[in-house]
Design an enzyme around this catalytic site. Sequence first.
Site, short mmCIF file in Angstrom:
data_model
loop_
_atom_site.label_atom_id
_atom_site.label_comp_id
_atom_site.label_asym_id
_atom_site.label_seq_id
_atom_site.Cartn_x
_atom_site.Cartn_y
_atom_site.Cartn_z
N HIS A 1 0.85 -1.19 0.00
CA HIS A 1 0.00 0.00 0.00
C HIS A 1 0.89 1.25 0.00
O HIS A 1 1.98 1.25 0.56
CB HIS A 1 -0.89 0.03 1.24
CG HIS A 1 -1.96 -1.00 1.24
ND1 HIS A 1 -3.12 -0.85 1.96
CD2 HIS A 1 -2.06 -2.21 0.62
CE1 HIS A 1 -3.89 -1.92 1.79
NE2 HIS A 1 -3.27 -2.76 0.99
N CYS B 1 -6.34 2.05 5.46
CA CYS B 1 -6.98 0.83 5.95
C CYS B 1 -6.43 0.50 7.34
O CYS B 1 -5.57 1.21 7.88
CB CYS B 1 -6.71 -0.33 4.99
SG CYS B 1 -4.97 -0.88 4.99
N GLU C 1 0.82 3.96 1.67
CA GLU C 1 1.20 4.46 2.99
C GLU C 1 2.37 3.67 3.57
O GLU C 1 3.33 4.26 4.07
CB GLU C 1 0.02 4.38 3.98
CG GLU C 1 -1.21 5.14 3.55
CD GLU C 1 -2.22 4.26 2.81
OE1 GLU C 1 -1.85 3.58 1.84
OE2 GLU C 1 -3.40 4.28 3.19
#
Length: 143
Positions: free
Chosen positions: A47, A77, A49
């Site tokens: 991801h 998430c 991030e």
Amino acid sequence: MGLARAEAALAPAHGDVPVGALVVDAGGRVIARAHNERELTGDPTGHAEVLALRRASEALGSWRLEGHTLVVTLEPCTMCAGALVLARVDRVVIGAWDPKAGAVASLFDVVRDPRLNHRPEVIGGIDADACAAQLREFFESRR
């Protein structure tokens, strides 16, 4: 957020959902940037991030990212929200909210859970329409 959206725009070239993230220091300097790379790398943790946090930690030589801000085009998430807390990021700036999987306010509120030892400031809805449009256009093109 414009830089994060530009980073997100790189993800569809390899089949990934357009999410972009930046780690910025207190002076506003971009330390690291990333976009989703799950499809590209076959890594479920790929991801934007997590990748941006990893790259910032490598650049700074420390996993502790106090004094830094994560700017991301989509609400993180659960995995990414946990990584923000563990990295000790001071604040997270979010573009679009994610009512289906968001763990910073929408579905869960991991980053502000009082049982945890660190709680970053949350600033949400920045350039939300443009961030949401980028995602919507990606999914519409796949149908």
